[in-house]
Enzyme design. Structure first.
Site, PDB file in Angstrom:
ATOM      1  N   ILE A  47      88.199  53.653 106.367  1.00  0.00           N
ATOM      2  CA  ILE A  47      87.554  54.958 106.513  1.00  0.00           C
ATOM      3  C   ILE A  47      86.058  54.779 106.297  1.00  0.00           C
ATOM      4  O   ILE A  47      85.615  53.801 105.677  1.00  0.00           O
ATOM      5  CB  ILE A  47      88.139  56.014 105.544  1.00  0.00           C
ATOM      6  CG1 ILE A  47      88.181  55.498 104.111  1.00  0.00           C
ATOM      7  CG2 ILE A  47      89.517  56.439 105.978  1.00  0.00           C
ATOM      8  CD1 ILE A  47      88.774  56.494 103.127  1.00  0.00           C
ATOM      9  N   ASP A  48      85.275  55.713 106.810  1.00  0.00           N
ATOM     10  CA  ASP A  48      83.820  55.616 106.753  1.00  0.00           C
ATOM     11  C   ASP A  48      83.306  55.578 105.322  1.00  0.00           C
ATOM     12  O   ASP A  48      83.974  56.033 104.386  1.00  0.00           O
ATOM     13  CB  ASP A  48      83.185  56.815 107.467  1.00  0.00           C
ATOM     14  CG  ASP A  48      83.455  56.822 108.962  1.00  0.00           C
ATOM     15  OD1 ASP A  48      83.811  55.752 109.498  1.00  0.00           O
ATOM     16  OD2 ASP A  48      83.333  57.891 109.581  1.00  0.00           O
ATOM     17  N   ARG A  49      82.088  55.071 105.180  1.00  0.00           N
ATOM     18  CA  ARG A  49      81.471  54.958 103.862  1.00  0.00           C
ATOM     19  C   ARG A  49      81.483  56.289 103.116  1.00  0.00           C
ATOM     20  O   ARG A  49      81.877  56.357 101.948  1.00  0.00           O
ATOM     21  CB  ARG A  49      80.016  54.468 104.003  1.00  0.00           C
ATOM     22  CG  ARG A  49      79.261  54.408 102.667  1.00  0.00           C
ATOM     23  CD  ARG A  49      77.766  54.239 102.884  1.00  0.00           C
ATOM     24  NE  ARG A  49      77.436  52.910 103.320  1.00  0.00           N
ATOM     25  CZ  ARG A  49      77.070  51.918 102.495  1.00  0.00           C
ATOM     26  NH1 ARG A  49      77.035  52.121 101.180  1.00  0.00           N
ATOM     27  NH2 ARG A  49      76.753  50.725 102.967  1.00  0.00           N
ATOM     28  N   THR A  86      83.285  58.948 103.649  1.00  0.00           N
ATOM     29  CA  THR A  86      84.594  59.594 103.581  1.00  0.00           C
ATOM     30  C   THR A  86      85.375  58.995 102.426  1.00  0.00           C
ATOM     31  O   THR A  86      85.367  57.784 102.218  1.00  0.00           O
ATOM     32  CB  THR A  86      85.375  59.392 104.894  1.00  0.00           C
ATOM     33  OG1 THR A  86      84.637  59.960 105.969  1.00  0.00           O
ATOM     34  CG2 THR A  86      86.743  60.049 104.826  1.00  0.00           C
ATOM     35  N   HIS A 140      85.409  58.374 114.068  1.00  0.00           N
ATOM     36  CA  HIS A 140      84.741  59.675 113.890  1.00  0.00           C
ATOM     37  C   HIS A 140      85.515  60.825 114.529  1.00  0.00           C
ATOM     38  O   HIS A 140      84.935  61.858 114.861  1.00  0.00           O
ATOM     39  CB  HIS A 140      83.319  59.634 114.477  1.00  0.00           C
ATOM     40  CG  HIS A 140      82.413  58.682 113.790  1.00  0.00           C
ATOM     41  ND1 HIS A 140      81.098  58.487 114.187  1.00  0.00           N
ATOM     42  CD2 HIS A 140      82.594  57.849 112.731  1.00  0.00           C
ATOM     43  CE1 HIS A 140      80.530  57.589 113.403  1.00  0.00           C
ATOM     44  NE2 HIS A 140      81.424  57.194 112.510  1.00  0.00           N
TER      45      HIS A 140
END
Length: 323
Positions: free
Chosen positions: A146-148, A150, A246
């Site tokens: 998962i994104d930084r 998130t 995303h």
């Protein structure tokens, strides 16, 4: 000569794949040459690159010492003295970690080595659950990312077999992931399904959405439902039917309710009044829903794991109770 005695986490793979991981300094071309010249053997006999290794096999390498020199930089997990891992669930096969927003899962293009996987490996190493010397080609690995900015549940495999099975289940959409997010405004309708085509722009590190198929785009599907609204914001649950880059951020912006704090798909002018500089998005629930054989992970089928406390929910919707 150097020998490797194959343990469970190294078994089942082709000899050349094992060597690529166990002896990364040995060039592929030279590796295949040495196999032909019998300078690489299995159980003292000539073999082939495609030979599948089994527990107890002995891989013998009659190659120069230079190919076994350890990298000069110490592994990141050895430098971490106090691992920062919030464990939601752990057994002999897997670990579910609650990643904090702001931490990267793997080393990124900025070279940040303070990663979630490094902390998980340090945690397992220090607890004795992982012994690097017992597996030459396997290290505990993440199955999803998962994104930084998130937060939420990330799956780590503690064995090679678990990694193989979980990667299969993720590709087959047999693991369901649900997210909570805070958005500007109120979605209309309050719940629904968003489906279109998503294409990643590598230069801009952003995705674009299309109503019809276009070259390079992949189908993206999200279910959403509004849980509560207050003060111009809404708390929304999103269920991923596909797992594109995303996806939730782009989809919620597409229907006119971008995520609070998301400057890439929303408007910084709208975010500034709240002081949020990263998207308020959390992977809060994970369910194992196997429809095909799961081997030694079958015991996980039907189990659901949920993060009970999410800071941004309490901050913006204090009256809302997590189920």
């Amino acid at each position: 000569m150097k020998e490797y005695i194959i343990a469970a986490n190294d078994s089942g793979q082709r000899l050349n794949k094992f060597l690529e991981k166990a002896v990364p300094l040995l060039p592929a071309g030279l590796m295949h040459k040495y196999i032909r010249l019998k300078r690489i053997k299995v159980n003292g006999k000539r073999t082939e690159a495609a030979f599948r290794l089994s527990t107890g096999d002995i891989v013998q390498l009659y190659v120069n010492d230079e190919f076994f020199e350890a990298p000069s930089e110490e592994e990141a997990y050895k430098r971490i003295k106090t691992p920062q891992v919030s464990v939601i669930y752990e057994d002999a096969q897997i670990l579910l970690a609650d990643k904090a927003p702001g931490m990267v899962v793997h080393t990124d293009e900025q070279g940040d080595q303070n990663t979630l996987i490094a902390h998980i490996q340090a945690y397992l190493y220090q607890s004795g659950a992982w012994q690097p010397e017992a597996a030459f080609s396997f290290t505990p690995a993440l199955c999803n990312r998962i994104d930084r900015n998130t937060g939420g549940i990330v799956i780590a495999a503690k064995t090679a077999e678990a990694l193989r099975i979980l990667n299969e289940k993720i590709r087959g959409h047999e693991i369901q992931k649900r997210y909570l997010c805070v958005v500007h405004g109120t979605p209309n309708p309050a719940k629904g399904r968003i489906e279109n085509h998503l294409r990643r722009d590598e230069k801009r590190k952003q995705v674009m959405l299309f109503s019809q198929p276009v070259p390079g785009a992949k189908t993206a599907q999200t279910l959403y439902r509004t849980l509560t609204s207050a003060n111009g914001l809404s708390l929304v649950e999103c269920t991923l039917l596909t797992g594109r880059t995303h996806q939730i951020r782009a989809h919620m912006a597409h229907i006119g309710t971008p995520l609070l704090g998301d400057g890439k798909y929303g408007r910084n002018a709208d975010n500034r009044q709240y002081g949020e500089t990263g998207q308020l998005l959390y992977s809060y629930q994970l369910q194992f829903a196997f429809s095909t054989d799961a081997g030694n992970l079958a015991y996980l089928n039907g189990k659901t794991f949920t993060v009970k406390e999410i800071p941004f929910v309490k901050k913006y919707f204090p009256a809302f109770t997590m189920g």
